[in-house]
Write an enzyme that holds these catalytic residues in place. Sequence first.
Site, PDB file in Angstrom:
ATOM      1  N   SER A  64      40.375  37.398  29.484  1.00 48.43           N
ATOM      2  CA  SER A  64      41.175  37.675  30.779  1.00 48.43           C
ATOM      3  C   SER A  64      40.413  38.733  31.730  1.00 48.43           C
ATOM      4  O   SER A  64      41.113  38.889  32.734  1.00 48.43           O
ATOM      5  CB  SER A  64      42.307  38.543  30.117  1.00 48.43           C
ATOM      6  N   SER A  89      38.265  39.121  25.643  1.00 51.99           N
ATOM      7  CA  SER A  89      38.508  39.059  26.826  1.00 51.99           C
ATOM      8  C   SER A  89      37.195  39.865  27.936  1.00 51.99           C
ATOM      9  O   SER A  89      37.291  39.982  29.002  1.00 51.99           O
ATOM     10  CB  SER A  89      39.664  40.034  27.380  1.00 51.99           C
ATOM     11  N   LYS A 135      39.122  47.056  35.964  1.00 49.41           N
ATOM     12  CA  LYS A 135      40.222  46.198  35.638  1.00 49.41           C
ATOM     13  C   LYS A 135      41.512  46.659  35.924  1.00 49.41           C
ATOM     14  O   LYS A 135      41.743  47.909  35.456  1.00 49.41           O
ATOM     15  CB  LYS A 135      39.689  45.891  34.104  1.00 49.41           C
TER      16      LYS A 135
END
Lengths: 133, 484
Positions: free
Chosen positions: B151, B175, B76
């Site tokens: 997210s 998330s 990420k």
Amino acid sequence: MEWETVIGLEIHAQLATKSKIFSSAATAYGAEPNTQACAVDLGLPGVLPVLNKEAVRMAAKFGLATGSTVAKRSVFARKNYFYPDLPKGYQISQYELPIVQHGVLDIELEDGSVKRIGVTRAHLEEDAGKSLH
Amino acid sequence: MHNKTLAELAADLKAKAYSSEELTRSLLDRIARLDPQLNSFVTVTADIALTQARAADARIAAGESGPLLGIPYAHKDIFCTDGVRTSCGSKMLDNFIAPYDAAVTGKLATAGAVMLGKTNMDEFAMGSSNETSFYGPVKNPWNLDVVPGGSSGGSAAAVAARLAPAATGTDTGGSIRQPAALCNLTGIKPTYGRVSRYGMIAFASSLDQAGPMTRTAEDAAIMLTAMAGFDPRDSTCVDRPVEDYRAALGNSLKGLKVGLPKEYFGEGLDPAVGSVIQTAIDALKKLGAEPVEITLPNTALAVPAYYVVAPAECSSNLSRFDGVRFGYRCENPKDLEDLYKRSRGEGFGPEVKRRIMIGTYALSAGYYDAYYLKAQQVRHLIADDFKQAFQKVDVILGPTSPTVAFKLGEKFNDPVTMYLSDIYTIAVNLAGLPGMSIPAGFVHDLPVGLQLIGNYFDEARLLNVAHQYQQATDWHRRAPHGFN
């Protein structure tokens, strides 16, 4: 009319620690600019502060020397503002629960008498050494 | 190769069925071919990946072995990665090349994992649909018209589309778990303090936690074992030995008390999703688990408390992005104030600005007690609800998300509806507990996630329950059409 003079002092003292209060970067006096700044000091994305144990020890010693209450639980707080010497946009300081409170310092006056000065509180906090811009 | 789990790939690498370099090349090819439809990667780090793969192959040739040695993963773009752009999904950091590695980046590198690239995400992790990214929305591989969740939407899409066997995520209010649910993945948010936050770009410091996103519980166990552990650079990281999370996977679920909070099955839950969860409960019963009705009375306060705490912390954390030392700087500032205002005004997107404004207001003089302090008190009530519940049950079970993945654009202009999609995940962050989402079935051909919540540091048990469930079901083995 009689007036009494009351003077309050805010004193900033740099603790003689080897490294900074929230990072492992050195604090040697007189070193070249930008040689003692690490990722934490620069406030880079993702970095985190780690409290310097020695700074806490020194603050506690100061508290004991001034007959203060040394807090068993002390809290750091962020003071948020934008300023060029403040990389993170906030200063880590203390507000509600400072490490040292309610102390005294006795000083000897010229006439030999002793005057007792109250120490309301002492905070541990970070501060920019000097910024050139 | 791309359909194999991380554990299967590790066994193949160890048996020298193929090399890490071959595996890495095949996934890089897949990313080049398939990712243009998905937009799950912001940066593909092919050179780094091949260098790391060759290094892993050398270690394997020298007789070394390890569960992540030579295993490719997607990272990420919130984790700082030395020498690689770390954008956090924002124009503000579009030009930011991190000069150091996050703790998680370093741990995975040491374990011999191979970083394929950095994944797309909601800007500064603020969003539930991956639509707030400066790099554009990510598409869900199960249906290109719907969102992957957020997210960690890029990480979820990449693993679901078999572009990587595993990815890293971060979870501040759901998330990891919500995108895992929406993309048919296994994702775990560990206990607050289990994984170091050093080098993970802060959104809300008291809530943020990193964790893995994979296709199986076993793979999540392998990843978490490598990611977790004490780090003196993060003062909230707990000094506690890391378990080998694989060790407990085989435990029987006989007698396991599974709490079903009535608040998680009421109004707002899509009945079709509710019925999938019911089927999963029946499957767990067959494995010996005993459902117990419980109540978490302060559930309705979680979203409002979160939307004070998280924006308050973000407004402070994001003040370092001022255009002075790194990141975006506006053109021709006329003075310092103009530099600050325009760099931030032009560098941040609308959702980030919305939260900075809410947070700055909630922290301002005279409002702090009424908002931030009050929200912190609510947090204690929520944590106490869970504490009471865990006196009666071993794990808590419910849906991860009230609906399956929604259409791109559907909730984008309605932030409150968007915020409510995290209604079942947010309380877990406020309490600091571990939570996990696993595939449990489908509604309208879209995946449904089952959420498991554990007591503090009870990650091993969550992974055990998930693994046992995955031995009895095959939802987690389903692959999206066109990416299988």
